[in-house]
Design a protein around this motif. Sequence first.
Motif, short mmCIF file in Angstrom:
data_model
loop_
_atom_site.label_atom_id
_atom_site.label_comp_id
_atom_site.label_asym_id
_atom_site.label_seq_id
_atom_site.Cartn_x
_atom_site.Cartn_y
_atom_site.Cartn_z
N ARG A 8 -4.59 4.52 2.93
CA ARG A 8 -3.70 3.72 2.15
C ARG A 8 -4.17 2.84 1.04
O ARG A 8 -5.46 2.30 1.16
CB ARG A 8 -2.91 2.90 3.14
CG ARG A 8 -2.42 3.36 4.52
CD ARG A 8 -1.87 2.28 5.38
NE ARG A 8 -0.40 2.19 4.66
CZ ARG A 8 0.17 1.20 5.19
NH1 ARG A 8 -0.36 0.05 5.92
NH2 ARG A 8 1.16 0.79 4.25
N TYR A 44 0.73 -1.18 -0.17
CA TYR A 44 -0.02 0.03 -0.07
C TYR A 44 0.67 1.31 0.03
O TYR A 44 1.78 1.33 0.45
CB TYR A 44 -0.98 -0.12 1.18
CG TYR A 44 -2.06 -0.99 1.30
CD1 TYR A 44 -3.17 -0.69 0.82
CD2 TYR A 44 -1.86 -2.46 1.81
CE1 TYR A 44 -4.17 -1.65 0.83
CE2 TYR A 44 -2.72 -3.15 1.89
CZ TYR A 44 -4.00 -2.87 1.33
OH TYR A 44 -4.96 -3.86 1.32
N LYS A 45 0.15 2.49 -0.65
CA LYS A 45 1.05 3.84 -0.52
C LYS A 45 -0.01 4.84 0.17
O LYS A 45 -1.46 4.52 0.09
CB LYS A 45 1.43 4.07 -1.66
CG LYS A 45 0.15 4.64 -2.77
CD LYS A 45 0.77 5.16 -4.06
CE LYS A 45 -0.28 5.45 -5.06
NZ LYS A 45 0.50 6.10 -6.17
N THR A 46 0.46 5.53 1.04
CA THR A 46 -0.46 6.49 1.91
C THR A 46 -0.71 7.65 0.65
O THR A 46 0.26 8.22 -0.07
CB THR A 46 0.32 7.05 2.72
OG1 THR A 46 0.72 6.04 3.80
CG2 THR A 46 -0.63 8.01 3.69
#
Length: 587
Positions: free
Chosen positions: A422, A407-409
């Motif tokens: 996320r 995941y990326k924020t």
Amino acid sequence: MATGSTQREGAGAFTAPEQVNQRRYEALRAYYVDGLSYAEAGARFGYTRWTMVNLVRDHHAGELELFAPPRRPGPPPGTAPAKERVRGRVVALRRQGLSVYEISTRLAAEGTPLNRTSVGQILTEEGFGRLLRHPEPEASISPGTAGRDTQLPRAASLDFAAWPQRVHSRMAGLLLAIPDLVAFDLPGLARRAGYPGTSVIPATSWLLSLLALKLTATRRVSHVDDLLLVDPAASLLAGLSTLPKKSALTSYSYRTSHDHQRAFLAGLDTQMIASGLATAEQAIFDLDFHAVMHWGEDPVLEKHYVPTRSQRARSVLTFFAQDSGTHNLVYANADLAKATQNREAIAFCDHWKTVSGADPHMLVMDQKVTTHAVLGELDARGVKFLTLRMRSTSLMAHINTLTPGDYKTVTLDRAGKYTKPRVHETVGVKPRDYPGTVRQLIVTGLGRDAPTVIITNDYTSTAKQLIERYARRMGIEQRLAEIIRAFHADALSSTVNLNVDLDIALCVLAQALLAALAARLPGYAAVTPDTLQRRFLQTPGEIITNRDTITVRLDRRAYSPVLRQATLPAATPVPWWGNRTLHYEYA
């Protein structure tokens, strides 16, 4: 115990239950007093031996009630002395032509009060039907009449020569909607949509009569009599001497069809685009269904999920489209069935292409609005879509295999706690029944227990833009809540009296009118319709009629300074008033 001969002599005067008890009493007396056996006593009174055994056993156990309990004080059950005392008077008053309401009021004045329900029961028992409605204005406009069951004046085009020169109205502010009705060219919209009229009432006045119920927050069309007798502003708005009665409005609504509503909304959307209330280019729309609960057992209606009841119930399914940029409703349809509801997104695209000449840029919707196959049709037309994907067992198994590193924020530009969700993004996902592949976003950290799965055919917008855009879709749910609160879009009675499709289309018109009014009022661009109704449309005032002008002098209220600064036109010629000019003044 009394002798058998005495009891038998009076048996013919008893009712059926009393005769049964008398027979049991005689059988037991023969057993106990005369000394007969079970078989002998039973044979004398038509019982078998075992029935006699059971009677004796129940008598010993105290379970056999042979005598009626003592009566309670008061009149015998099933009698109504108050009704009987005035029965003759009720009949005499009905023969004079008085209604249920008038009779009840007259009896109270004579010192023999009787409520309307009891009066109605007497009239039914005496064979009287409902009071017929005649065109002559009889005593039905008496203060003792609530106007539901009486002879009311017949609606007709407004005769300004007979209209009072000065009349006070508790809803004079209702006429604040007229400049925007004229700007929308309501007579032209009704004419081009093909709405029917009569020799007495044109189509514009029919629509304005029903619209007046919306703008005055009158819950049901059957409550139109509340406006008929107490205030002249609603009938003046419609250009009539008095509003049509509920039966006339109901009958008129069923003379219209969905083709009328569709053509009317197309013309209205054109006017909304011209006035800035809707967007023509790069148009993004939020779509949603709303089930209007039905409070009866009409077998014609299908069952749909009603969120307010958390269950499936008989209801009328309605469909709405909201302009995402202006947050105004631009389309509605209540002519839906389960077999056709999945294609309503396509129907809206056809509608908007008729209005603007191009398909919508993007449709944002819940996953239940349509199917993957229809999403494929939207993609083939070049329409972007943004929707959710159902979390199947296999999809949840895939989500559970993802690690935090997958995941990326993303930081969202909005207030609140959940501003840093996320996101796990995948391109080339193949949903079932979809002809191609889509872009999929798995989002956590939005305040929900389970991840939100978004699918789209938009490959150019960033993940942040897509999440924010879908979050704004919740605005249509707020808009639906507003029209329910302000215009009573969910007021279906036990029988669906009014054509719901016309009713919903008028909700779109009413919301557009109040959005246009809000734009004229400084500081009120974002207020809800019910606030505008309460603060401005319900302003009392005086209506002054001259030869060629109608002046509305609004009383002083806390919000009068806002009206003084509003961009209302100084003079508005009103077509359905014979082009008489409308002016506003402030006390």
